[in-house]
Design a protein around this motif. Structure first.
Motif, PDB file in Angstrom:
ATOM      1  N   ALA A 164       0.765  -0.777  -0.259  1.00 31.19           N
ATOM      2  CA  ALA A 164       0.273  -0.287  -0.219  1.00 31.19           C
ATOM      3  C   ALA A 164       0.962   1.175   0.359  1.00 31.19           C
ATOM      4  N   ALA A 165       0.129   2.273  -0.415  1.00 33.01           N
ATOM      5  CA  ALA A 165       0.955   3.469  -0.175  1.00 33.01           C
ATOM      6  C   ALA A 165      -0.256   4.810   0.131  1.00 33.01           C
ATOM      7  N   ILE A 166       0.351   5.380   1.142  1.00 29.48           N
ATOM      8  CA  ILE A 166      -0.642   6.286   1.474  1.00 29.48           C
ATOM      9  C   ILE A 166       0.168   7.912   0.872  1.00 29.48           C
ATOM     10  N   VAL A 167      -0.659   8.991  -0.268  1.00 27.47           N
ATOM     11  CA  VAL A 167      -0.231   9.503  -0.578  1.00 27.47           C
ATOM     12  C   VAL A 167      -0.775  11.497  -0.081  1.00 27.47           C
ATOM     13  N   PHE A 168       0.200  11.904  -0.041  1.00 28.01           N
ATOM     14  CA  PHE A 168      -0.077  13.531   0.864  1.00 28.01           C
ATOM     15  C   PHE A 168      -0.030  14.350  -0.207  1.00 28.01           C
ATOM     16  N   GLY A 169      -0.455  15.691   0.005  1.00 33.75           N
ATOM     17  CA  GLY A 169      -0.206  16.494  -0.745  1.00 33.75           C
ATOM     18  C   GLY A 169       0.545  17.716  -0.631  1.00 33.75           C
ATOM     19  N   ASN A 170       0.664  18.929  -1.158  1.00 35.06           N
ATOM     20  CA  ASN A 170       1.127  19.656  -1.221  1.00 35.06           C
ATOM     21  C   ASN A 170       0.593  20.588   0.372  1.00 35.06           C
ATOM     22  N   GLU A 171       1.432  20.725   0.869  1.00 35.68           N
ATOM     23  CA  GLU A 171       0.973  21.868   1.983  1.00 35.68           C
ATOM     24  C   GLU A 171       0.120  23.046   1.866  1.00 35.68           C
ATOM     25  N   ARG A 172      -0.545  23.606   1.066  1.00 37.08           N
ATOM     26  CA  ARG A 172      -1.165  24.536   0.650  1.00 37.08           C
ATOM     27  C   ARG A 172      -2.391  24.093  -0.753  1.00 37.08           C
ATOM     28  N   PHE A 173      -2.317  23.631  -1.122  1.00 37.74           N
ATOM     29  CA  PHE A 173      -3.132  22.665  -2.208  1.00 37.74           C
ATOM     30  C   PHE A 173      -3.395  21.518  -2.767  1.00 37.74           C
ATOM     31  N   GLY A 174      -2.954  20.728  -1.450  1.00 33.41           N
ATOM     32  CA  GLY A 174      -3.640  19.190  -1.150  1.00 33.41           C
ATOM     33  C   GLY A 174      -2.684  18.480  -2.813  1.00 33.41           C
ATOM     34  N   LEU A 175      -3.861  17.738  -2.639  1.00 29.56           N
ATOM     35  CA  LEU A 175      -3.475  16.857  -4.073  1.00 29.56           C
ATOM     36  C   LEU A 175      -4.809  17.385  -5.451  1.00 29.56           C
ATOM     37  N   PRO A 176      -4.130  16.966  -6.759  1.00 31.71           N
ATOM     38  CA  PRO A 176      -5.122  16.903  -7.481  1.00 31.71           C
ATOM     39  C   PRO A 176      -5.896  16.198  -7.452  1.00 31.71           C
ATOM     40  N   ASN A 177      -7.529  16.535  -8.081  1.00 28.80           N
ATOM     41  CA  ASN A 177      -8.164  15.220  -8.811  1.00 28.80           C
ATOM     42  C   ASN A 177      -7.322  14.260  -9.444  1.00 28.80           C
ATOM     43  N   GLN A 178      -6.799  14.582 -10.870  1.00 32.60           N
ATOM     44  CA  GLN A 178      -6.651  13.530 -11.121  1.00 32.60           C
ATOM     45  C   GLN A 178      -5.542  12.666 -10.336  1.00 32.60           C
TER      46      GLN A 178
END
Lengths: 252, 252
Positions: free
Chosen positions: A120-134
């Motif tokens: 498994a992988a846990i994916v974290f986005g950018n501090e301000r913008f989070g993760l893109p929908n894609q």
């Protein structure tokens, strides 16, 4: 793809993926959060600073987890980051119209612990913008950390700490595993599933169900449906077989 | 001492106490961790910098929890910090010869939630030296966060995040959805789903993917796949739309 042995402990089959992290200090703090809970597989997708691993702030925040920071791999897209994984979870405070099913950290941790063949992988986005929908749409589940509705914005490293902690707690003998989705065969890899979506899309265009110039939300909807199932390799093969026969029929 | 009313939610009767914190940034990060989980009562015992609340690093790490940081009280000894409390827990990675009973964060959170007449404090020590024995001995319990035996040193704000998170989880069990499979639309009825299977089967026969005389296990396999997803009505309609277009293509 090398799938883990059935009894591989969760500590050797859970990856932390940080996408476009701005602050190198946060990368160091995530490394520390991971190591305190027994995890070490860290991948950085396009960090803002290419030398983030050597940044003095990263080193300071990593503290005794310098080995995890040093071992972090830097890649340029999410596909590379998820290589070898067959289950991906996007961490997001924001709920979206077309999102995979929403799980808590605890149900995620229980599921991964209970299914010894998941990598498994846990994916974290950018501090301000989070993760893109894609990227979110490529994941099997969306993890939403229960929080204060008036202020639900956890710092990146704090969110990683909660996920690492729950994953460790699930692996402790006392913890009750959630184990929600049961399946029997080999879990399909994300690459296999992506290939299937492309094939399926081609077939749906060929029979004029999908208008390639105006696709609307059909493929995201289908992806959301399948993301809920934890597809097996043989099921992916069946679905590709169907796509194949649709294409043949359309060409006749 | 003012004890809380019986039904006071845990959010109004749990205090975070930081003893001799060195880095002002950590104080800000603790304020943020607290607020994300719905807590606001923060007390600082002899912080290294008397103006820690106004330190730019503290402000930066507090982010949207500036109100919690501003509201923090600074006191000069643990007695003042625990005023108004009737239950205190010391957080420590180090087990001691003479220590109160050792609890996990989860057992602490469950206990405080279940006993509405408790006004509790969680006491965190200095980043390097932890808590002095003299303070630990004044506490009712010692909280030990389950961690990697090879590296169990959580950053101060990460430890606070885990405690705040567990305290929220204990108080808001509804935050954790009963089943991890989330969906947004109307769940399809069994009749709708059966109709869809019949339609799909017809389409698969038409494109020679399914041999009606020798169907093997194809339909049961597909049913097992979809049974895992809790199909929505709109998804059933999409799948029937696909079957419809397959049949049209096959007839051409």
């Amino acid at each position: 793809m090398n799938l883990p042995e059935k009894n591989t402990p969760v500590f050797n089959r859970l990856r932390f993926v940080l996408v476009e992290t701005s602050r190198s200090g946060n990368i160091g703090a995530v490394a520390r959060a991971m190591k305190t809970m027994g995890f070490s597989d860290l991948v950085l997708v396009n960090p803002r600073f290419a030398d983030a691993r050597e940044d003095p702030e990263a080193v300071a925040f990593a503290s005794g987890a310098q080995d995890v920071l040093d071992g972090a791999r830097i890649v340029s897209d999410i596909g590379q980051a998820l290589e070898g994984c067959n289950f991906a979870a996007a961490v997001s405070a924001r709920l979206r119209e077309f999102s995979p099913p929403v799980w808590t950290p605890r149900s995620f941790a229980g599921h991964v612990h209970a299914h010894g063949d998941l990598r498994a992988a846990i994916v974290f986005g950018n501090e301000r913008f989070g993760l893109p929908n894609q990227i979110v749409e490529q994941c099997n589940v969306l993890i939403n950390i229960p929080a204060n509705p008036a202020y639900s914005s956890l710092n990146l490293a704090q969110a990683a700490q909660v996920l690492a902690y729950e994953s460790r707690m699930a692996a402790e003998p006392d913890a009750a595993p959630a184990g929600p989705v049961g399946f029997h065969g080999d879990a399909a890899s994300l690459a296999q599933i992506d290939g299937m979506y492309a094939h399926l899309e081609q077939a749906l265009v060929a029979i004029d169900f999908l208008d390639a110039d105006n696709p609307k939300k059909l493929m995201p909807r289908l992806k959301r449906l399948f993301a809920r199932t934890q597809l097996e390799t043989e099921e992916v093969n069946i679905l590709r077989g169907i796509a194949n026969h649709i294409l043949k029929a359309a060409r006749r």
